[in-house]
Scaffold this active site. Structure first.
Site, PDB file in Angstrom:
ATOM      1  N   HIS A  61      12.974  21.475 -22.470  1.00 40.46           N
ATOM      2  CA  HIS A  61      11.600  21.516 -21.962  1.00 40.46           C
ATOM      3  C   HIS A  61      11.171  22.960 -21.758  1.00 40.46           C
ATOM      4  CE1 HIS A  61      13.940  21.862 -18.287  1.00 40.46           C
ATOM      5  NE2 HIS A  61      12.864  22.094 -17.551  1.00 40.46           N
ATOM      6  N   HIS A  63      10.465  25.316 -19.490  1.00 48.59           N
ATOM      7  CA  HIS A  63      10.612  25.960 -18.188  1.00 48.59           C
ATOM      8  C   HIS A  63      11.407  27.226 -18.428  1.00 48.59           C
ATOM      9  CE1 HIS A  63       9.921  23.208 -14.421  1.00 48.59           C
ATOM     10  NE2 HIS A  63       8.968  24.097 -14.583  1.00 48.59           N
ATOM     11  N   ASP A  65      13.528  28.998 -16.899  1.00 49.86           N
ATOM     12  CA  ASP A  65      14.965  29.120 -16.610  1.00 49.86           C
ATOM     13  C   ASP A  65      15.835  28.494 -17.700  1.00 49.86           C
ATOM     14  OD1 ASP A  65      13.723  26.791 -15.357  1.00 49.86           O
ATOM     15  OD2 ASP A  65      15.681  26.319 -14.509  1.00 49.86           O
ATOM     16  N   HIS A  66      15.202  27.781 -18.641  1.00 50.26           N
ATOM     17  CA  HIS A  66      15.935  27.185 -19.761  1.00 50.26           C
ATOM     18  C   HIS A  66      15.697  27.929 -21.079  1.00 50.26           C
ATOM     19  CE1 HIS A  66      16.925  23.357 -17.558  1.00 50.26           C
ATOM     20  NE2 HIS A  66      16.064  23.972 -16.751  1.00 50.26           N
ATOM     21  N   HIS A 153      10.334  14.665 -15.648  1.00 50.32           N
ATOM     22  CA  HIS A 153      10.300  15.979 -14.997  1.00 50.32           C
ATOM     23  C   HIS A 153       8.831  16.369 -14.811  1.00 50.32           C
ATOM     24  CE1 HIS A 153      12.038  19.724 -13.712  1.00 50.32           C
ATOM     25  NE2 HIS A 153      11.706  20.437 -14.765  1.00 50.32           N
ATOM     26  N   ASP A 176      16.316  18.807 -17.325  1.00 57.93           N
ATOM     27  CA  ASP A 176      15.806  18.661 -15.962  1.00 57.93           C
ATOM     28  C   ASP A 176      15.068  17.339 -15.861  1.00 57.93           C
ATOM     29  OD1 ASP A 176      16.764  21.153 -15.393  1.00 57.93           O
ATOM     30  OD2 ASP A 176      14.828  22.042 -14.893  1.00 57.93           O
ATOM     31  N   HIS A 240      23.013  22.922 -12.703  1.00 54.39           N
ATOM     32  CA  HIS A 240      21.641  23.175 -12.231  1.00 54.39           C
ATOM     33  C   HIS A 240      21.533  22.793 -10.756  1.00 54.39           C
ATOM     34  CE1 HIS A 240      17.198  23.176 -12.382  1.00 54.39           C
ATOM     35  NE2 HIS A 240      17.286  23.784 -13.550  1.00 54.39           N
TER      36      HIS A 240
HETATM   37 ZN    ZN Z   1      12.632  22.307 -15.410  1.00 54.97          ZN
HETATM   38 ZN    ZN Z   2      15.509  24.097 -14.686  1.00 54.06          ZN
END
Ligand code: ZN
Ligand code: ZN
Length: 276
Positions: A61, A63, A65-66, A153, A176, A240
């Site tokens: 997805h 985001h 942080d990914h 999510h 997530d 995570h």
């Molecule tokens: Zn996320």
């Molecule tokens: Zn995340």
């Protein structure tokens, strides 16, 4: 050897001990990297899997942080001799991001070709798929298949989980998500389920703060324990961690066990590995 390695167990909050989200799956000779948060290349190096040896990158997805390690991954592969990177991603913000990942590096690429004699430029092929409500195959290599399903999510859409199947096993990576029936069904009978986790105690503690919304779109540890038990998971691997496990992993383990999970349960730092 087949293995699953957590290349990043962290969240957006910086932590010198935790890279951004990512999971390496090596199954029946195919190497798949799910997500590429900060520090992914360093963790892959620590896992003794040269980044140039990856066969495919799967994104869950859009985001940061990914995703913030994706350009590093693609460029480091190129410098290491792997010019082409295949990236599988749900259609929308994630696939658009992947398609543009090299755009800001145009000048750097040109100069490296001219100055350092690199043979050709890096290329990215994005295999974009409509995020499916029921599991659908999105990629395969020989006998190894990748199946995706939409997860929960919200408001980050699309977001997907992946199942990787091969002759010697099956691995599911949640991305997530809240605990949801889609992941439970996707993971039925899987050997390894890598799932994000959020303490219920944390959610209860942040009611009324701006963390409440963040807690709500992640996976409740007690509910996860129940879902993993129903799905018949052999190994449940937590990642995570929300909140960051500064007090150790016991609170996460305790909540998952409270939910009823009786299988092998793994909660650990970056480079935690399951082999078979
Ligand atoms: Zn996320
Ligand atoms: Zn995340």
């Amino acid at each position: 050897m087949n293995r699953v390695v957590l290349t990043g167990t962290g969240v957006p909050v910086p932590d010198p001990e935790r890279a951004g989200a990512g999971t390496l799956v090596e199954l029946d000779g195919v190497r798949l990297q799910v997500d590429a948060g900060r520090g992914t290349v360093m963790r892959l190096t620590g896992a003794m899997t040269p980044v140039a040896d990856l066969d495919v990158v799967l994104l869950t997805h859009h985001h940061s942080d990914h995703l913030t390690g994706l350009a590093d991954l693609v460029l480091t592969r190129w410098i290491g001799g792997a010019h082409h990177t295949t990236i599988v991603a749900p259609e929308g913000a994630t696939s658009r991001f992947a398609a543009k990942v090299l755009d800001p590096w145009r000048e750097d690429v040109d100069i490296r070709i001219q100055h350092a004699g690199h043979d050709g430029e890096p290329t990215v092929e994005v295999v974009a798929f409509p995020a499916p409500d029921t599991p659908a195959e999105v990629w395969r290599s020989g006998a190894v298949t990748v199946t995706a399903v939409s997860v929960h999510h919200e408001p980050v859409l699309p977001a997907v989980a992946y199942r990787i199947d091969g002759p010697s096993g099956s691995v599911v990576v949640s991305g997530d998500t809240q605990v949801c029936p889609e992941v439970e069904a996707l993971a039925a009978g899987a050997d390894v389920l890598v799932h994000e986790v959020r303490l219920r105690a944390f959610a209860e503690a942040v009611v009324g703060t701006h963390y409440e919304a963040i807690a709500a779109y992640h996976a409740d540890a007690v509910d996860l324990g129940a879902a993993a038990q129903r799905a018949g998971i052999g190994h449940l691997v937590l990642t995570h961690f929300i909140p960051p496990p500064t007090d150790g992993y016991e609170p996460f383990v305790d909540e998952v066990r409270r939910g009823g999970f009786t299988g092998d349960l793994v909660a650990g730092p970056d480079l935690t590995t399951v082999t078979w």
